[in-house]
Design an enzyme around this catalytic site. Structure first.
Site, short mmCIF file in Angstrom:
data_model
loop_
_atom_site.label_atom_id
_atom_site.label_comp_id
_atom_site.label_asym_id
_atom_site.label_seq_id
_atom_site.Cartn_x
_atom_site.Cartn_y
_atom_site.Cartn_z
N GLU A 154 0.48 -4.34 12.29
CA GLU A 154 0.36 -5.63 11.74
C GLU A 154 0.71 -6.74 13.21
OE1 GLU A 154 2.46 -5.82 7.18
OE2 GLU A 154 3.28 -5.41 8.50
N TRP A 189 1.42 -1.21 -0.10
CA TRP A 189 -0.19 0.30 -0.24
C TRP A 189 0.94 1.38 -0.28
CZ3 TRP A 189 -2.45 1.80 5.26
CH2 TRP A 189 -1.02 2.02 6.37
N ASP A 190 1.97 0.66 -0.06
CA ASP A 190 3.04 2.10 0.06
C ASP A 190 2.90 3.46 -1.13
OD1 ASP A 190 6.20 1.33 1.30
OD2 ASP A 190 4.80 -0.03 1.22
N LYS A 240 2.39 -1.73 16.45
CA LYS A 240 3.33 -1.36 15.89
C LYS A 240 3.56 -0.52 14.97
CE LYS A 240 5.70 -3.57 11.08
NZ LYS A 240 5.23 -4.19 10.22
N GLN A 241 2.73 0.49 14.45
CA GLN A 241 2.55 1.98 13.72
C GLN A 241 1.02 2.58 13.66
OE1 GLN A 241 3.21 -0.80 9.78
NE2 GLN A 241 2.31 0.76 9.51
#
Length: 795
Positions: free
Chosen positions: A490, A351-352, A610-611
């Site tokens: 994730e 998805w970057d 995670k983020q």
């Protein structure tokens, strides 16, 4: 000899030689042109535990099957192509010189950003006060995407004599640049053949094993001494013997052409490569066009940011342009998450692009359009995937490669525990929303109604159909729910002790799904009636389905707990992690998932991310737009609730992704300005300091690099392209209060914006285009081509 890094405005200089730093340096010194790229390994070094001279062409993949933990696992990789770099040298009868086998008296490398040149100098000690000075320049040609060049200058110091030089095209390469993948089958090239076409020119051709892509290289070696060709398959070798006189430099040039069978307008890649290298000029003749091409790129992507931040941003822009240049517009490729710089993530597309296209839209919209075409060409595959899963519409894959099928790994290795674990990242269906967002943003920035009404509308429709088909009505809540997904975080892929993966009502997933449904309805309403009839008939779309989309877009469930948005339903019931204890025990806890799994535990049990997950909403949408989205959903999201939400997750995020600092810096610039710069700095340092602990050596993080550029372009300026106008609401950060850049907006080339200590300047170049409407927080201004305005910003 420890390697040190010195930085100037337009160069990055690596001084000294340390094998431990080689992987990072080779990634950061990669040269490319959007068609292919080559890592910055020294030409005399072959692939080993220290060096990795990989070459990758955009969109060239191959699929192999390996046995992993007793299972047969299929993986598709971006292929490491035959190595065109090799050029080694020695004294007659001696060993080949190299930094790991000879005495290095002095070593340095300089990456010239303005010109796309990599320069190196090394002094090898030969004993008895003798030394050999080696100076090199190389380019991967930005004007002709199929060419590369390497110039080597040898100078004898304290002696005269013969130097043997051997250049090669090497087909004996594998995909082995990522240690954790090395037990898997990485030999993608087969049928390697070599030959001679002229006294100074050799060629190599091969195929990929399963995708059957033909690859050809041709190399011309220019030397003041005779060149001898020989073939030691899978290598084509060229040798020359130079007579060196003390203090007098002698130069050898190598020019290489690369073609594949995926190239347009050729009949055969070998013929094309040989013809191109034969017709190409010498190193000096090729250089001016290369320099001109880079100069034009820098003019179109002009960025003026002072100090260290500006220097890093220029490096980031350099690597974005090497991966996604105007040449990309001619290719059927996506956005490889690690650029064309290494083999991490197997060169896959994630998805970057969500972090990349917003920057490209306002500088190289033709590249954005090509990248969206790539997604549209795989729309049918996404529809097939949805059908196979019992869903309607289009289910785009979390990871993709050549043809758009799901390439997410089934197992992943935890290096800490040595265990192979199930991988459920394919449940990140929010990639479809990212594609829809990019369609909308591209069309708003470019004004490309043709794309919006055709391919864009088709993608939006099928992605909306998938979300509507994924939503189920909950009588108890009186709302629709989306279950069994994984969000951007994730680390959470299941509930504690659950037997099946997936989470319910991930807030980011549900809110973006509601946004996609709403935007798709807007697009369908705006379509010209003949086009609308075409689309309805082709897709079976009817009024009842649209009514359902309208209802779902207003009633998707978004969970809350303790006055903050919940990352997913039940998140607030998870245990709190002992953050201080884990930091004390491990120091760096970015990869919290690996630490806990090695202890027999799981992040699934804790309120830990995670983020950025929920906070991604503040990255995609302005505060006003996000509040409007929640109002559409029948919920209130006032400023206090959002700030509480930001603070809640800020203290529960391990930042195990380079994208995390970027998103937090962006969000905090508006929610809690005092802390924003810390995260902006982390985003800037992500690759140059390799903050993820060795990952940059496997390829740069393209999304994070492009995202830092967009942080200045849109984040700090509050720039939106909406409703045929530019909207600006600048955020003054004390650490970055003066900057400027140019934009390409709806046919206007070189629109200049500059902020200088709270003062704004907007200049529109002369053209025959319509005026630009600019909305500021307290007024609207209208600028005709050729006009400059300096509106005062509110305090």
């Amino acid at each position: 000899m420890r390697e040190e890094l010195a930085v100037t405005g337009w160069t990055w200089e690596h001084e000294g030689y340390d094998p431990a730093d080689a992987p990072l340096r080779e990634s950061l010194c990669t040269l490319g042109n959007g068609y292919f790229a080559t890592r910055g390994a020294l030409p005399e070094c072959s692939a080993d535990e220290v060096h990795y001279p990989g070459t990758y062409a955009a969109g060239i993949y191959d699929r192999l099957t390996s046995e992993v933990a007793g299972r047969h696992v299929e993986n598709e990789d971006m292929v490491n192509l035959p190595n065109w770099l090799p050029l080694r040298f020695r004294l007659p009868g001696g060993t080949w010189l190299g930094p790991d086998a000879a005495t290095v008296l002095d070593h340095g490398e300089t990456l010239h950003l303005s010109s796309g040149l990599l320069e190196r100098r090394t002094r090898y000690g030969l004993g008895a006060q003798r030394a050999l000075l080696v100076r090199q320049e190389r380019f991967v040609h930005m004007a002709d995407p199929h060419l590369a060049g390497l110039r080597t200058e040898f100078t004898a110091e304290g002696f005269s004599g013969t130097l043997e030089v051997e250049a090669a095209l090497d087909g004996d390469v594998t995909n082995s640049g990522v240690p954790r993948y090395r037990d898997l089958d990485g030999r993608h090239l087969t049928h390697v053949l070599t030959g001679t076409t002229a006294a100074d020119t050799v060629w190599l051709r091969c195929r990929t094993r399963t995708s059957d892509i033909r690859i050809a290289l041709a190399a011309r070696l220019t030397s003041p001494a005779p060149v001898t060709n020989r073939h030691d398959r899978p290598r084509a070798l060229q040798t020359t013997r130079l007579e060196l006189a003390a203090g007098r430099p002698v130069t050898v040039d190598k020019v290489v052409a690369l073609h594949t069978s995926r190239d347009p307008a050729i009949s055969d890649p070998l013929h094309a490569a040989v013809d191109r290298v034969v017709r190409a000029g010498g190193f000096d003749e090729l250089l001016p066009a290369h320099l001109t091409a880079w100069d034009q790129l820098w003019r179109r992507a002009e960025l003026d940011v002072p100090g260290e931040a500006g220097r890093i941003l220029r490096l980031h822009l350099f690597h974005v342009l090497q991966t996604l240049s105007p040449h990309t517009a001619d290719l059927d490729v996506g956005v490889p998450a690690r650029g064309l710089h290494g083999e991490a993530y197997r060169g896959h597309v994630f998805w970057d692009e969500l972090f990349v296209l917003p920057y490209l839209n306002l500088h190289f919209p033709e590249v954005s359009r090509a990248l969206l075409h790539h997604r549209h060409r795989r729309l049918e595959r996404a529809r097939t995937a949805a059908g196979d899963a019992g869903r309607s519409g289009a289910m785009y894959p979390w990871q993709s490669g050549s043809d758009g099928r799901e390439e997410a790994q089934q197992l992943h290795l935890n290096p800490r525990s040595g265990r192979w674990l199930p991988d459920h990242s394919h449940l990140q269906h929010h990639v479809g929303s990212a594609i829809a967002y990019n369609v909308w943003q591209y069309c708003e920035a470019s004004g490309d109604q043709e794309f919006l009404h055709t391919k864009g509308a088709e993608m939006l429709l099928q992605i909306s159909r998938f979300w509507a088909g994924s939503a189920t009505f909950d009588d108890r809540l009186g709302r629709y729910r989306i279950t069994g997904v994984v969000g951007p975080d994730e680390y959470h892929d299941a509930y504690p002790d659950a037997t099946e993966p997936g989470l319910d009502d991930n807030a980011y997933t549900n809110v973006t799904a509601a946004w996609v449904l709403a935007r798709t309805l807007d697009v369908l309403r705006s379509l010209p009636e003949p086009r609308r009839r075409e689309l309805d008939r082709r897709t079976g779309l009817d009024a009842a389905e649209l009514e359902e989309w309208e209802e779902i877009s207003r009633t998707l469930h978004v969970p809350f707990h303790h006055g903050v948005i919940s990352q997913f339903e039940g998140y607030g019931e998870l245990a709190e992690l002992d953050w201080r204890g884990y930091r004390h025990r491990y120091g760096d806890i970015r990869r919290l998932d690996r630490l806990l799994e090695a202890e027999g535990d799981s992040v699934n049990r804790y309120q830990a991310s995670k983020q950025a997950d929920v906070l991604m909403l503040g990255y995609l949408f302005s505060p006003a737009e996000l509040q409007a989205l929640f109002r559409r959903l029948g919920m209130s999201l006032d400023e206090r609730t959002w700030r509480r939400t930001v603070d809640h997750y800020l203290h529960r995020t391990s930042h195990g992704s380079t994208l995390s600092g970027l998103v937090h810096g962006w969000v905090l610039a508006r929610a809690r300005r005092a802390d924003a710069w810390k995260f902006c700095q982390e985003a800037l340092q992500a690759d140059i300091a390799d903050i993820q602990g060795g990952t940059t050596g496997e390829g740069i993080h393209l999304g994070a690099m492009a995202g830092t550029l967009d942080l200045v372009q849109r984040g700090l300026t509050g720039l939106e392209t909406r409703g045929g106008a530019l909207w600006l609401d600048p955020v003054p950060l004390p650490e970055l209060s003066s900057y400027g850049f140019t934009l390409r907006y709806r046919g206007h080339w070189g629109v200049r914006l500059r902020l200088e200590h709270g003062l704004l300047e907007i200049a529109v170049p002369s053209s025959g285009r319509a005026p630009i409407e600019v909305h500021l927080p307290d007024r609207t201004v209208r600028l005709n081509p050729g006009e400059t305005d300096r509106p005062a910003l509110p305090e």
